[in-house]
Design a protein around this motif. Structure first.
Motif, PDB file in Angstrom:
ATOM      1  N   ASP A 243      51.246  -4.036  58.702  1.00  0.00           N
ATOM      2  CA  ASP A 243      51.145  -2.627  59.114  1.00  0.00           C
ATOM      3  C   ASP A 243      52.336  -2.182  59.958  1.00  0.00           C
ATOM      4  N   SER A 244      52.903  -3.087  60.760  1.00  0.00           N
ATOM      5  CA  SER A 244      54.075  -2.713  61.562  1.00  0.00           C
ATOM      6  C   SER A 244      55.268  -2.409  60.671  1.00  0.00           C
ATOM      7  N   LEU A 245      55.477  -3.248  59.650  1.00  0.00           N
ATOM      8  CA  LEU A 245      56.602  -3.042  58.735  1.00  0.00           C
ATOM      9  C   LEU A 245      56.417  -1.754  57.940  1.00  0.00           C
ATOM     10  N   LYS A 246      55.192  -1.492  57.499  1.00  0.00           N
ATOM     11  CA  LYS A 246      54.910  -0.266  56.756  1.00  0.00           C
ATOM     12  C   LYS A 246      55.089   0.960  57.651  1.00  0.00           C
ATOM     13  N   LEU A 247      54.645   0.846  58.901  1.00  0.00           N
ATOM     14  CA  LEU A 247      54.780   1.947  59.851  1.00  0.00           C
ATOM     15  C   LEU A 247      56.248   2.297  60.070  1.00  0.00           C
ATOM     16  N   GLN A 248      57.069   1.276  60.227  1.00  0.00           N
ATOM     17  CA  GLN A 248      58.497   1.509  60.451  1.00  0.00           C
ATOM     18  C   GLN A 248      59.137   2.203  59.251  1.00  0.00           C
ATOM     19  N   GLU A 249      58.799   1.748  58.052  1.00  0.00           N
ATOM     20  CA  GLU A 249      59.369   2.350  56.846  1.00  0.00           C
ATOM     21  C   GLU A 249      58.924   3.800  56.696  1.00  0.00           C
ATOM     22  N   LEU A 250      57.644   4.077  56.935  1.00  0.00           N
ATOM     23  CA  LEU A 250      57.139   5.439  56.824  1.00  0.00           C
ATOM     24  C   LEU A 250      57.759   6.346  57.876  1.00  0.00           C
ATOM     25  N   TYR A 251      57.967   5.809  59.066  1.00  0.00           N
ATOM     26  CA  TYR A 251      58.588   6.604  60.134  1.00  0.00           C
ATOM     27  C   TYR A 251      60.012   7.003  59.754  1.00  0.00           C
ATOM     28  N   LEU A 252      60.763   6.051  59.226  1.00  0.00           N
ATOM     29  CA  LEU A 252      62.140   6.351  58.832  1.00  0.00           C
ATOM     30  C   LEU A 252      62.181   7.419  57.741  1.00  0.00           C
ATOM     31  N   SER A 253      61.174   7.430  56.882  1.00  0.00           N
ATOM     32  CA  SER A 253      61.137   8.437  55.822  1.00  0.00           C
ATOM     33  C   SER A 253      60.916   9.832  56.389  1.00  0.00           C
TER      34      SER A 253
END
Length: 393
Positions: A243-253
């Motif tokens: 979830d942390s990795l997904k959160l970071q990717e979604l935030y950058l988007s």
């Protein structure tokens, strides 16, 4: 279980599936003896079973004469060990409805690179059902250990890159291979409902998947899909893998930043998915799409609308079968500033979830409120899918 990696049929030779297929059984023993010599393999063994010796690994390898043997000797226990080390338990439903003599196309929601399909294999074995072949993105396959390990686990490759013309040809061959595997080899196949993992909690089937599957059909739309025996598969994690990795990717988007994967990022996601605590896990085998449902689709004249109707059928089953946890209800209530689902969780569970969320958010550089909203939506979406179904993609 039957030997379902027989030498090539005439149809398979004509299609030339060698660059995408899993290993045939007659190839497995030599590859197994090679792969256990790889230091990476023993690193995995030592992580899961600290006391297992190389001599014991060799003894197990001597029993491997086909892909299913490799799954039973090595992978079944390994995935069960991963669940024991990183989850609060695994439950399942719906598998009793499956016929061991039939082959199916398992269309699954996709939350973890490795575990979604691996857990399916564990449950198939434990319900006395044959294991399936598994799709594996070419972006995950590096020459050497990873490729050999994947093909031993009955994984076949989906090519991800190419020109528009090349991708169409790739889709044709992939479609032909899947149909051949199900209808001629009588072996089931697992495929994700979309390219890549769901990162925002929205489990929706991409129309392109069904269009690809239909390419190889020689009959009507409904007959083509009836041949494949589609069974929606739903996996539900109490705590989202990576979830942390997904959160970071979604935030950058949200910053309109093109997200480029770092070298080794997929392998890091696989390792994180294995090690991260996932709480409770549930997998449901949904009701197979029935003939009467295809008859309904037959009444639709527009081909794109037929695809849309079938994706809707799959998605409704996945959303219905998703097992909601307190984490989903809490996130939904916090996000909407409501107490609609407070009967499904305790104050202690809510406090623990908020603490968990804050730890994840504080570990990422970015605007706190935006990160918080993305995180909550990730966990709340399965609940919202049940109460407010969204149009399929």
């Amino acid at each position: 279980m039957t030997d379902n990696n027989l030498p090539k049929s005439k149809e398979e030779e004509e299609e030339n599936f060698d660059d995408i297929r899993a290993f045939y059984d007659h190839e497995v023993q030599d590859v197994t003896k090679k792969i256990i010599q790889d230091p990476v393999f023993m690193t995995l063994i030592n992580y899961l079973w600290k006391d297992m010796t190389f001599a014991e690994v060799e003894t197990k390898a001597d029993k491997v004469h086909g892909n299913v043997d490799f799954q039973l000797e090595f992978m079944h226990g390994a995935i069960r060990r991963v669940i024991e080390m990183s989850a609060s338990g695994l439950t399942s439903s719906g598998f009793e409805k499956l016929d061991p003599k039939k082959s199916y196309l398992f269309v699954g929601n996709h939350r973890d690179i490795l575990l979604d399909a691996a857990i399916l294999q564990v449950l198939l074995v434990e319900h006395n059902l044959p294991t399936s072949e598994i799709t594996f993105g070419s972006n995950l396959k590096e020459k050497g250990f990873v490729t050999d390990f994947g093909k031993l686990n009955r994984m076949f490759t989906i090519q991800r890159e190419g020109t528009s013309k090349e991708l169409y040809e790739i889709s044709k061959r992939l479609s032909a291979y899947i149909r051949h595997t199900i209808t001629n080899k009588n072996v089931s196949v697992w495929i994700a409902q979309r390219n890549g993992r769901t990162k925002d909690g929205c489990d929706f089937t991409q129309s392109g998947l069904l269009k690809m599957l239909n390419i190889s059909g020689k009959k009507t739309f409904s007959e083509n899909f009836a041949q494949l025996n589609i069974v929606p598969i739903t996996i539900s994690y109490e705590y989202e893998p990576c979830d942390s990795l997904k959160l970071q990717e979604l935030y950058l988007s949200t910053l309109h930043t093109k997200y480029t994967k770092a070298q080794g990022e997929d392998l890091n996601s696989i390792v994180t998915g294995i090690k991260q605590f996932k709480g409770k896990i549930h997998m449901s085998a949904g009701n197979p799409i029935e003939e009467k449902e295809y008859q309904f689709i037959d009444k639709i004249t527009n081909e794109n609308d037929k695809v849309k109707a079938l994706t809707s059928m799959i998605d409704k089953r996945i959303h219905h079968d998703y097992k909601l946890y307190p984490s989903n209800h809490i996130a939904c209530d916090i996000l909407n500033d409501s107490d609609l689902f407070e009967s499904f969780y305790s104050p202690e569970e809510k406090n623990n979830f908020i603490k968990y969320m804050e730890e994840k958010i504080n570990a990422i550089e970015g605007e706190n409120e935006v990160l918080r909203s993305i995180f909550l939506k990730m966990y709340a979406q399965p609940t919202m899918n049940k109460i407010h179904p969204t149009e399929t993609n």
